[in-house]
Design an enzyme around this catalytic site. Structure first.
Site, PDB file in Angstrom:
ATOM      1  N   ASP A   1      74.645  89.985  77.134  1.00  0.00           N
ATOM      2  CA  ASP A   1      74.178  91.239  76.532  1.00  0.00           C
ATOM      3  C   ASP A   1      72.989  90.962  75.616  1.00  0.00           C
ATOM      4  O   ASP A   1      72.816  89.844  75.121  1.00  0.00           O
ATOM      5  CB  ASP A   1      75.306  91.873  75.697  1.00  0.00           C
ATOM      6  CG  ASP A   1      76.498  92.295  76.556  1.00  0.00           C
ATOM      7  OD1 ASP A   1      76.315  92.478  77.776  1.00  0.00           O
ATOM      8  OD2 ASP A   1      77.596  92.421  75.991  1.00  0.00           O
TER       9      ASP A   1
HETATM   10  N1  URA Z   1      81.166  89.446  77.249  1.00  0.00           N
HETATM   11  C1  URA Z   1      80.467  90.427  76.619  1.00  0.00           C
HETATM   12  O1  URA Z   1      81.034  91.418  76.179  1.00  0.00           O
HETATM   13  N2  URA Z   1      79.149  90.257  76.493  1.00  0.00           N
HETATM   14  C2  URA Z   1      78.462  89.168  76.918  1.00  0.00           C
HETATM   15  O2  URA Z   1      77.250  89.070  76.730  1.00  0.00           O
HETATM   16  C3  URA Z   1      79.212  88.161  77.575  1.00  0.00           C
HETATM   17  C4  URA Z   1      80.558  88.319  77.724  1.00  0.00           C
END
Ligand code: URA
Length: 234
Positions: A103
Protein backbone atom coordinates in the site's frame (compact mmCIF):
# COMPACT_ATOMS: atom_id res chain seq x y z
CA UNK A 1 21.67 -10.15 -29.67
CA UNK A 2 22.91 -6.97 -31.36
CA UNK A 3 26.14 -5.63 -29.88
CA UNK A 4 24.72 -2.14 -29.28
CA UNK A 5 21.69 -3.61 -27.46
CA UNK A 6 23.93 -5.81 -25.30
CA UNK A 7 26.20 -2.88 -24.39
CA UNK A 8 23.33 -0.55 -23.66
CA UNK A 9 21.45 -3.15 -21.53
CA UNK A 10 24.46 -4.16 -19.50
CA UNK A 11 26.09 -0.76 -18.97
CA UNK A 12 23.20 1.72 -18.88
CA UNK A 13 24.71 3.78 -21.73
CA UNK A 14 22.21 5.09 -24.27
CA UNK A 15 22.24 3.64 -27.78
CA UNK A 16 23.74 6.95 -28.97
CA UNK A 17 26.55 6.75 -26.39
CA UNK A 18 27.19 3.14 -27.38
CA UNK A 19 27.46 4.14 -31.05
CA UNK A 20 30.03 6.78 -30.11
CA UNK A 21 31.97 4.25 -28.00
CA UNK A 22 32.04 1.80 -30.90
CA UNK A 23 33.09 4.55 -33.34
CA UNK A 24 36.01 5.49 -31.10
CA UNK A 25 37.19 1.88 -31.19
CA UNK A 26 36.66 1.21 -27.48
CA UNK A 27 35.08 -2.23 -27.90
CA UNK A 28 36.47 -5.70 -28.63
CA UNK A 29 34.59 -8.96 -29.19
CA UNK A 30 36.63 -12.10 -28.47
CA UNK A 31 39.83 -10.03 -28.63
CA UNK A 32 39.14 -8.26 -31.94
CA UNK A 33 38.17 -4.60 -32.35
CA UNK A 34 34.52 -4.20 -33.35
CA UNK A 35 32.87 -1.06 -34.65
CA UNK A 36 29.53 -2.27 -36.00
CA UNK A 37 26.54 -1.69 -33.78
CA UNK A 38 24.56 -4.44 -35.49
CA UNK A 39 27.18 -7.16 -34.98
CA UNK A 40 25.34 -10.20 -33.57
CA UNK A 41 26.82 -11.69 -30.40
CA UNK A 42 25.96 -14.57 -28.10
CA UNK A 43 26.02 -12.97 -24.64
CA UNK A 44 26.58 -16.37 -22.98
CA UNK A 45 29.62 -17.25 -25.07
CA UNK A 46 31.26 -14.15 -26.53
CA UNK A 47 33.64 -12.00 -24.48
CA UNK A 48 33.02 -8.29 -24.87
CA UNK A 49 35.46 -5.70 -23.51
CA UNK A 50 34.82 -1.98 -23.29
CA UNK A 51 37.86 0.21 -22.59
CA UNK A 52 39.77 -2.99 -21.77
CA UNK A 53 37.27 -4.13 -19.10
CA UNK A 54 34.97 -7.10 -19.55
CA UNK A 55 31.28 -6.27 -19.83
CA UNK A 56 29.64 -8.95 -17.70
CA UNK A 57 26.36 -10.38 -18.87
CA UNK A 58 23.46 -10.25 -16.45
CA UNK A 59 20.35 -11.60 -18.14
CA UNK A 60 18.16 -10.28 -15.34
CA UNK A 61 18.50 -7.98 -12.40
CA UNK A 62 16.88 -8.11 -8.97
CA UNK A 63 16.69 -5.10 -6.68
CA UNK A 64 15.74 -4.78 -3.02
CA UNK A 65 14.21 -1.39 -2.21
CA UNK A 66 13.11 0.06 1.10
CA UNK A 67 9.90 1.76 0.03
CA UNK A 68 9.00 4.96 1.89
CA UNK A 69 5.47 6.12 2.74
CA UNK A 70 3.76 8.09 -0.05
CA UNK A 71 5.16 6.12 -2.99
CA UNK A 72 3.09 3.58 -4.93
CA UNK A 73 4.49 0.18 -5.88
CA UNK A 74 3.41 0.33 -9.51
CA UNK A 75 5.38 0.77 -12.72
CA UNK A 76 3.56 3.95 -13.62
CA UNK A 77 0.86 6.11 -12.17
CA UNK A 78 -0.77 9.23 -13.63
CA UNK A 79 -0.61 11.16 -10.34
CA UNK A 80 1.54 9.43 -7.75
CA UNK A 81 5.28 8.95 -7.39
CA UNK A 82 6.17 5.30 -8.08
CA UNK A 83 8.98 3.04 -6.87
CA UNK A 84 10.52 3.29 -10.36
CA UNK A 85 10.77 7.07 -9.91
CA UNK A 86 13.15 6.38 -7.00
CA UNK A 87 15.67 4.68 -9.28
CA UNK A 88 18.76 6.65 -10.33
CA UNK A 89 18.75 7.53 -14.06
CA UNK A 90 21.54 5.01 -14.73
CA UNK A 91 19.35 2.21 -13.32
CA UNK A 92 16.36 2.95 -15.54
CA UNK A 93 17.57 1.33 -18.74
CA UNK A 94 16.17 -2.11 -17.84
CA UNK A 95 12.46 -2.78 -17.84
CA UNK A 96 12.15 -3.21 -14.11
CA UNK A 97 8.81 -3.62 -12.39
CA UNK A 98 7.78 -4.29 -8.77
CA UNK A 99 7.03 -7.95 -8.01
CA UNK A 100 3.99 -7.47 -5.80
CA UNK A 101 2.33 -4.49 -4.19
CA UNK A 102 2.54 -2.66 -0.92
CA UNK A 103 0.00 0.00 0.00
CA UNK A 104 1.02 3.62 -0.47
CA UNK A 105 1.33 4.05 3.32
CA UNK A 106 3.25 0.76 3.84
CA UNK A 107 7.05 0.88 3.99
CA UNK A 108 9.74 -1.75 3.49
CA UNK A 109 10.90 -4.48 1.16
CA UNK A 110 9.82 -4.16 -2.47
CA UNK A 111 11.51 -6.39 -5.02
CA UNK A 112 12.08 -4.93 -8.47
CA UNK A 113 13.12 -7.13 -11.34
CA UNK A 114 12.95 -7.56 -15.11
CA UNK A 115 12.59 -11.34 -14.71
CA UNK A 116 8.91 -12.08 -15.33
CA UNK A 117 9.16 -15.78 -14.45
CA UNK A 118 10.80 -15.09 -11.11
CA UNK A 119 8.19 -12.43 -10.26
CA UNK A 120 5.44 -14.85 -11.19
CA UNK A 121 6.90 -17.52 -8.91
CA UNK A 122 7.02 -15.15 -5.92
CA UNK A 123 3.46 -14.04 -6.47
CA UNK A 124 1.79 -17.27 -7.59
CA UNK A 125 -0.89 -18.09 -4.99
CA UNK A 126 0.08 -21.80 -5.07
CA UNK A 127 3.70 -21.08 -4.04
CA UNK A 128 2.85 -19.50 -0.69
CA UNK A 129 6.15 -17.59 -0.42
CA UNK A 130 6.01 -16.12 3.11
CA UNK A 131 6.11 -12.34 3.51
CA UNK A 132 6.90 -10.91 6.94
CA UNK A 133 5.61 -7.59 8.27
CA UNK A 134 6.19 -5.46 11.35
CA UNK A 135 2.86 -4.01 12.39
CA UNK A 136 2.16 -1.10 14.75
CA UNK A 137 -1.35 -1.20 16.25
CA UNK A 138 -3.72 1.34 17.77
CA UNK A 139 -4.64 -1.09 20.59
CA UNK A 140 -2.73 -3.89 22.35
CA UNK A 141 -3.27 -7.18 20.52
CA UNK A 142 -5.52 -9.68 22.31
CA UNK A 143 -4.95 -13.43 22.64
CA UNK A 144 -8.25 -13.95 20.75
CA UNK A 145 -6.73 -12.06 17.81
CA UNK A 146 -3.51 -14.15 17.90
CA UNK A 147 -5.69 -17.28 17.87
CA UNK A 148 -7.86 -15.97 15.01
CA UNK A 149 -4.74 -15.31 12.89
CA UNK A 150 -3.42 -18.83 13.44
CA UNK A 151 -6.79 -20.48 12.82
CA UNK A 152 -7.32 -18.65 9.51
CA UNK A 153 -9.86 -15.90 9.85
CA UNK A 154 -12.84 -14.80 7.79
CA UNK A 155 -12.82 -11.13 6.77
CA UNK A 156 -15.80 -8.80 6.93
CA UNK A 157 -16.69 -9.49 3.26
CA UNK A 158 -16.56 -13.26 3.75
CA UNK A 159 -13.08 -13.85 2.26
CA UNK A 160 -11.25 -16.60 4.14
CA UNK A 161 -7.56 -16.15 5.01
CA UNK A 162 -5.01 -18.93 5.26
CA UNK A 163 -3.54 -19.40 8.75
CA UNK A 164 -1.03 -16.63 9.48
CA UNK A 165 1.58 -16.30 12.23
CA UNK A 166 1.18 -13.41 14.63
CA UNK A 167 3.99 -13.00 17.18
CA UNK A 168 5.16 -10.35 19.62
CA UNK A 169 8.79 -9.26 19.06
CA UNK A 170 8.63 -7.56 22.49
CA UNK A 171 6.22 -9.34 24.90
CA UNK A 172 6.07 -6.13 26.99
CA UNK A 173 4.62 -4.18 24.05
CA UNK A 174 1.44 -5.69 22.61
CA UNK A 175 1.02 -2.83 20.13
CA UNK A 176 3.93 -4.02 18.01
CA UNK A 177 3.48 -7.37 16.26
CA UNK A 178 5.13 -9.43 13.57
CA UNK A 179 2.88 -11.10 11.00
CA UNK A 180 3.84 -13.72 8.43
CA UNK A 181 1.43 -14.12 5.49
CA UNK A 182 1.54 -16.76 2.77
CA UNK A 183 -0.86 -14.95 0.45
CA UNK A 184 -1.50 -11.37 -0.53
CA UNK A 185 -5.07 -10.17 -0.54
CA UNK A 186 -5.89 -6.50 -0.97
CA UNK A 187 -5.13 -4.56 2.29
CA UNK A 188 -4.95 -7.97 3.95
CA UNK A 189 -3.19 -7.13 7.21
CA UNK A 190 -5.25 -4.00 7.76
CA UNK A 191 -8.45 -5.96 7.18
CA UNK A 192 -7.33 -8.85 9.41
CA UNK A 193 -6.67 -6.54 12.34
CA UNK A 194 -9.89 -4.67 11.51
CA UNK A 195 -11.77 -7.98 11.87
CA UNK A 196 -10.24 -8.26 15.38
CA UNK A 197 -11.50 -4.78 16.32
CA UNK A 198 -8.01 -3.26 16.11
CA UNK A 199 -6.41 -0.78 13.67
CA UNK A 200 -3.03 -0.77 11.90
CA UNK A 201 -1.13 2.48 12.40
CA UNK A 202 2.15 1.48 10.78
CA UNK A 203 3.11 -1.37 8.47
CA UNK A 204 6.53 -2.39 7.16
CA UNK A 205 7.47 -5.45 5.10
CA UNK A 206 10.69 -6.79 6.58
CA UNK A 207 11.24 -10.07 4.69
CA UNK A 208 10.35 -11.91 1.48
CA UNK A 209 10.84 -15.67 1.82
CA UNK A 210 13.86 -15.94 4.12
CA UNK A 211 15.57 -12.84 2.78
CA UNK A 212 15.42 -9.92 5.23
CA UNK A 213 15.38 -6.30 4.12
CA UNK A 214 18.93 -4.97 4.41
CA UNK A 215 19.01 -2.89 7.62
CA UNK A 216 21.51 -0.51 6.01
CA UNK A 217 19.00 0.64 3.40
CA UNK A 218 17.44 3.97 4.34
CA UNK A 219 13.86 4.56 3.20
CA UNK A 220 13.92 5.21 -0.54
CA UNK A 221 17.30 3.49 -0.99
CA UNK A 222 17.92 0.25 -2.86
CA UNK A 223 20.61 -2.23 -3.80
CA UNK A 224 21.03 -5.20 -6.06
CA UNK A 225 20.14 -8.62 -4.59
CA UNK A 226 23.14 -10.95 -4.72
CA UNK A 227 22.85 -14.20 -6.60
CA UNK A 228 23.16 -16.30 -3.45
CA UNK A 229 20.49 -14.20 -1.71
CA UNK A 230 17.95 -15.07 -4.40
CA UNK A 231 17.94 -18.63 -3.13
CA UNK A 232 16.65 -17.33 0.20
CA UNK A 233 13.54 -16.00 -1.49
CA UNK A 234 12.22 -19.07 -3.27
N1 URA B 1 -1.30 -5.87 4.06
C1 URA B 1 -1.80 -4.61 3.97
O1 URA B 1 -2.85 -4.31 4.53
N2 URA B 1 -1.10 -3.71 3.27
C2 URA B 1 0.09 -3.96 2.66
O2 URA B 1 0.69 -3.07 2.06
C3 URA B 1 0.58 -5.29 2.76
C4 URA B 1 -0.12 -6.22 3.46
Amino acid sequence: MRLDKFLSNQTGLSRKEVKELLRRGGVTVNGKGEKSADRQIDPEKDTVLSGGKQVLYKPYIYIMMNKPVGVVSASRDPKEKTVLDLLAPEDRHRELFPAGRLDKDTTGFVLLTDDGDFAHRILAPGKHVPKTYLVGLAEPVTQACVDAFSAGMTLANGEVCRPAELTLPDPENRQVTQVVLREGMYHQIKRMFGACGNRVISLKRTKIGNLPLDQNLEEGAYREILHKELEQIL
